[in-house]
Design a protein around this motif. Structure first.
Motif, PDB file in Angstrom:
ATOM      1  N   VAL A 102      43.947  50.861  48.252  1.00 18.80           N
ATOM      2  CA  VAL A 102      42.376  51.119  48.609  1.00 18.80           C
ATOM      3  C   VAL A 102      42.257  52.115  50.051  1.00 18.80           C
ATOM      4  CG1 VAL A 102      40.305  50.003  49.913  1.00 18.80           C
ATOM      5  CG2 VAL A 102      41.554  48.763  47.907  1.00 18.80           C
ATOM      6  N   PHE A 103      43.164  52.147  50.841  1.00 20.15           N
ATOM      7  CA  PHE A 103      43.150  52.943  52.010  1.00 20.15           C
ATOM      8  C   PHE A 103      43.901  54.326  51.643  1.00 20.15           C
ATOM      9  CE2 PHE A 103      42.454  48.820  54.382  1.00 20.15           C
ATOM     10  CZ  PHE A 103      41.196  49.238  54.772  1.00 20.15           C
ATOM     11  N   SER A 104      44.678  54.378  50.938  1.00 20.96           N
ATOM     12  CA  SER A 104      45.426  55.567  50.441  1.00 20.96           C
ATOM     13  C   SER A 104      44.644  56.398  49.434  1.00 20.96           C
ATOM     14  CB  SER A 104      46.727  55.281  50.260  1.00 20.96           C
ATOM     15  OG  SER A 104      46.875  54.982  48.822  1.00 20.96           O
ATOM     16  N   MET A 105      44.053  55.773  48.674  1.00 22.73           N
ATOM     17  CA  MET A 105      43.146  56.387  47.877  1.00 22.73           C
ATOM     18  C   MET A 105      41.750  56.761  48.194  1.00 22.73           C
ATOM     19  SD  MET A 105      44.148  54.766  44.035  1.00 22.73           S
ATOM     20  CE  MET A 105      45.773  54.322  43.765  1.00 22.73           C
ATOM     21  N   ASP A 106      41.226  56.586  49.401  1.00 19.55           N
ATOM     22  CA  ASP A 106      40.132  56.573  49.985  1.00 19.55           C
ATOM     23  C   ASP A 106      38.874  56.079  49.131  1.00 19.55           C
ATOM     24  OD1 ASP A 106      38.728  57.594  52.217  1.00 19.55           O
ATOM     25  OD2 ASP A 106      38.228  59.317  51.367  1.00 19.55           O
ATOM     26  N   LEU A 107      39.359  54.558  48.983  1.00 21.01           N
ATOM     27  CA  LEU A 107      38.195  53.824  48.258  1.00 21.01           C
ATOM     28  C   LEU A 107      37.499  52.962  49.021  1.00 21.01           C
ATOM     29  CD1 LEU A 107      40.394  53.080  45.171  1.00 21.01           C
ATOM     30  CD2 LEU A 107      38.662  54.670  45.256  1.00 21.01           C
ATOM     31  N   VAL A 108      37.738  53.216  50.457  1.00 14.82           N
ATOM     32  CA  VAL A 108      37.129  52.093  51.251  1.00 14.82           C
ATOM     33  C   VAL A 108      35.679  52.093  51.481  1.00 14.82           C
ATOM     34  CG1 VAL A 108      37.043  51.779  53.943  1.00 14.82           C
ATOM     35  CG2 VAL A 108      39.141  52.357  53.091  1.00 14.82           C
ATOM     36  N   LYS A 109      34.999  53.519  51.282  1.00 14.69           N
ATOM     37  CA  LYS A 109      33.760  53.551  51.188  1.00 14.69           C
ATOM     38  C   LYS A 109      32.902  53.719  49.804  1.00 14.69           C
ATOM     39  CE  LYS A 109      33.691  56.081  55.333  1.00 14.69           C
ATOM     40  NZ  LYS A 109      33.575  57.490  55.888  1.00 14.69           N
ATOM     41  N   SER A 110      33.903  53.027  48.756  1.00 16.97           N
ATOM     42  CA  SER A 110      33.550  53.177  47.312  1.00 16.97           C
ATOM     43  C   SER A 110      32.448  51.948  46.965  1.00 16.97           C
ATOM     44  CB  SER A 110      34.514  53.143  46.224  1.00 16.97           C
ATOM     45  OG  SER A 110      35.249  52.039  46.440  1.00 16.97           O
ATOM     46  N   GLY A 111      32.356  51.047  47.829  1.00 13.20           N
ATOM     47  CA  GLY A 111      31.579  49.883  47.532  1.00 13.20           C
ATOM     48  C   GLY A 111      32.326  48.574  47.879  1.00 13.20           C
ATOM     49  N   GLY A 112      31.489  47.421  47.752  1.00 13.25           N
ATOM     50  CA  GLY A 112      31.964  46.145  48.053  1.00 13.25           C
ATOM     51  C   GLY A 112      32.848  45.464  47.171  1.00 13.25           C
TER      52      GLY A 112
ATOM     53  N   THR B 234      40.703  41.304  38.186  1.00 14.19           N
ATOM     54  CA  THR B 234      41.109  42.835  37.079  1.00 14.19           C
ATOM     55  C   THR B 234      39.999  43.610  37.001  1.00 14.19           C
ATOM     56  OG1 THR B 234      43.026  41.479  36.232  1.00 14.19           O
ATOM     57  CG2 THR B 234      42.374  43.490  35.149  1.00 14.19           C
ATOM     58  N   TYR B 235      38.898  42.827  36.552  1.00 15.69           N
ATOM     59  CA  TYR B 235      37.550  43.530  35.885  1.00 15.69           C
ATOM     60  C   TYR B 235      37.122  44.539  37.149  1.00 15.69           C
ATOM     61  CZ  TYR B 235      32.691  44.258  35.349  1.00 15.69           C
ATOM     62  OH  TYR B 235      31.375  44.966  35.132  1.00 15.69           O
ATOM     63  N   LEU B 236      37.086  43.911  38.314  1.00 12.29           N
ATOM     64  CA  LEU B 236      36.375  44.502  39.648  1.00 12.29           C
ATOM     65  C   LEU B 236      37.558  45.772  39.855  1.00 12.29           C
ATOM     66  CD1 LEU B 236      35.714  41.507  42.036  1.00 12.29           C
ATOM     67  CD2 LEU B 236      34.246  43.164  40.746  1.00 12.29           C
ATOM     68  N   GLY B 237      38.783  45.700  39.890  1.00 11.46           N
ATOM     69  CA  GLY B 237      39.709  46.751  40.150  1.00 11.46           C
ATOM     70  C   GLY B 237      39.654  47.837  39.090  1.00 11.46           C
ATOM     71  N   GLN B 238      39.396  47.651  38.069  1.00 13.34           N
ATOM     72  CA  GLN B 238      39.392  48.404  36.856  1.00 13.34           C
ATOM     73  C   GLN B 238      37.998  49.616  36.880  1.00 13.34           C
ATOM     74  OE1 GLN B 238      41.697  49.950  34.727  1.00 13.34           O
ATOM     75  NE2 GLN B 238      42.979  48.765  36.128  1.00 13.34           N
ATOM     76  N   PHE B 239      36.858  48.582  37.050  1.00 11.63           N
ATOM     77  CA  PHE B 239      35.373  49.399  36.698  1.00 11.63           C
ATOM     78  C   PHE B 239      34.953  49.644  38.137  1.00 11.63           C
ATOM     79  CE2 PHE B 239      36.621  46.899  32.938  1.00 11.63           C
ATOM     80  CZ  PHE B 239      36.654  48.235  31.898  1.00 11.63           C
ATOM     81  N   LYS B 240      35.118  48.839  39.223  1.00 13.34           N
ATOM     82  CA  LYS B 240      34.642  48.915  40.467  1.00 13.34           C
ATOM     83  C   LYS B 240      33.120  48.994  40.475  1.00 13.34           C
ATOM     84  CE  LYS B 240      38.563  51.580  41.887  1.00 13.34           C
ATOM     85  NZ  LYS B 240      39.301  51.247  40.811  1.00 13.34           N
ATOM     86  N   PRO B 241      32.381  48.033  40.044  1.00 15.10           N
ATOM     87  CA  PRO B 241      30.833  47.937  39.397  1.00 15.10           C
ATOM     88  C   PRO B 241      29.994  47.976  40.780  1.00 15.10           C
ATOM     89  CG  PRO B 241      31.978  45.859  39.293  1.00 15.10           C
ATOM     90  CD  PRO B 241      32.804  46.577  39.540  1.00 15.10           C
ATOM     91  N   PHE B 242      30.684  47.757  41.929  1.00 17.29           N
ATOM     92  CA  PHE B 242      29.660  47.861  43.090  1.00 17.29           C
ATOM     93  C   PHE B 242      30.365  48.060  44.290  1.00 17.29           C
ATOM     94  CE2 PHE B 242      30.800  43.420  42.150  1.00 17.29           C
ATOM     95  CZ  PHE B 242      31.170  42.876  43.312  1.00 17.29           C
TER      96      PHE B 242
END
Length: 114
Positions: free
Chosen positions: A55-65, A106-114
């Motif tokens: 999460v932190f290395s791919m800069d996904l911190v601000k990508s949602g909850g 797994t769904y949350l990790g793959q699709f990042k819906p929110f």
């Protein structure tokens, strides 16, 4: 390091968590249940550390909850052995619930819906 390696380690740790939960619930002896509990703890730690690193290395911190929800699901999987040892739920129900939790994570990790 290639992010695919971290993804592979993350998936292997997830298999370790779910597999050890099955062994804790359905294991024939206390010695095997103890080994499964150790595997569960190590797999949970690895799952959390590698997941947060991604999460932190791919800069996904601000990508949602979505990743906050995954941490809550991780906590639910961490509590599952306690529920199994205290026989709060039947082993089949507990393993089924944990599989649904893992599928939703797994769904949350793959699709990042929110």
């Amino acid at each position: 390091m290639d992010p695919r390696y971290f993804t592979l380690i993350h998936v292997i740790a997830a298999f370790g968590v779910v597999g050890s939960l099955g062994a804790i619930c359905l294991g024939p002896s206390e010695e095997k249940k103890k080994f499964a509990s150790i595997l569960h703890g190590v797999s949970l730690l690895l799952l959390l550390l590698v997941g947060l690193h991604m999460v932190f290395s791919m800069d996904l911190v601000k990508s949602g909850g979505w990743w906050h929800t995954k941490i809550l699901l991780w906590l639910a999987l961490g509590v599952a052995p306690v529920l199994a040892k205290r026989k709060v739920l039947s082993p089949a129900a507990l393993v089924s619930i944990c599989l649904v939790i893992a599928a939703f994570a797994t769904y949350l990790g793959q699709f990042k819906p929110f």
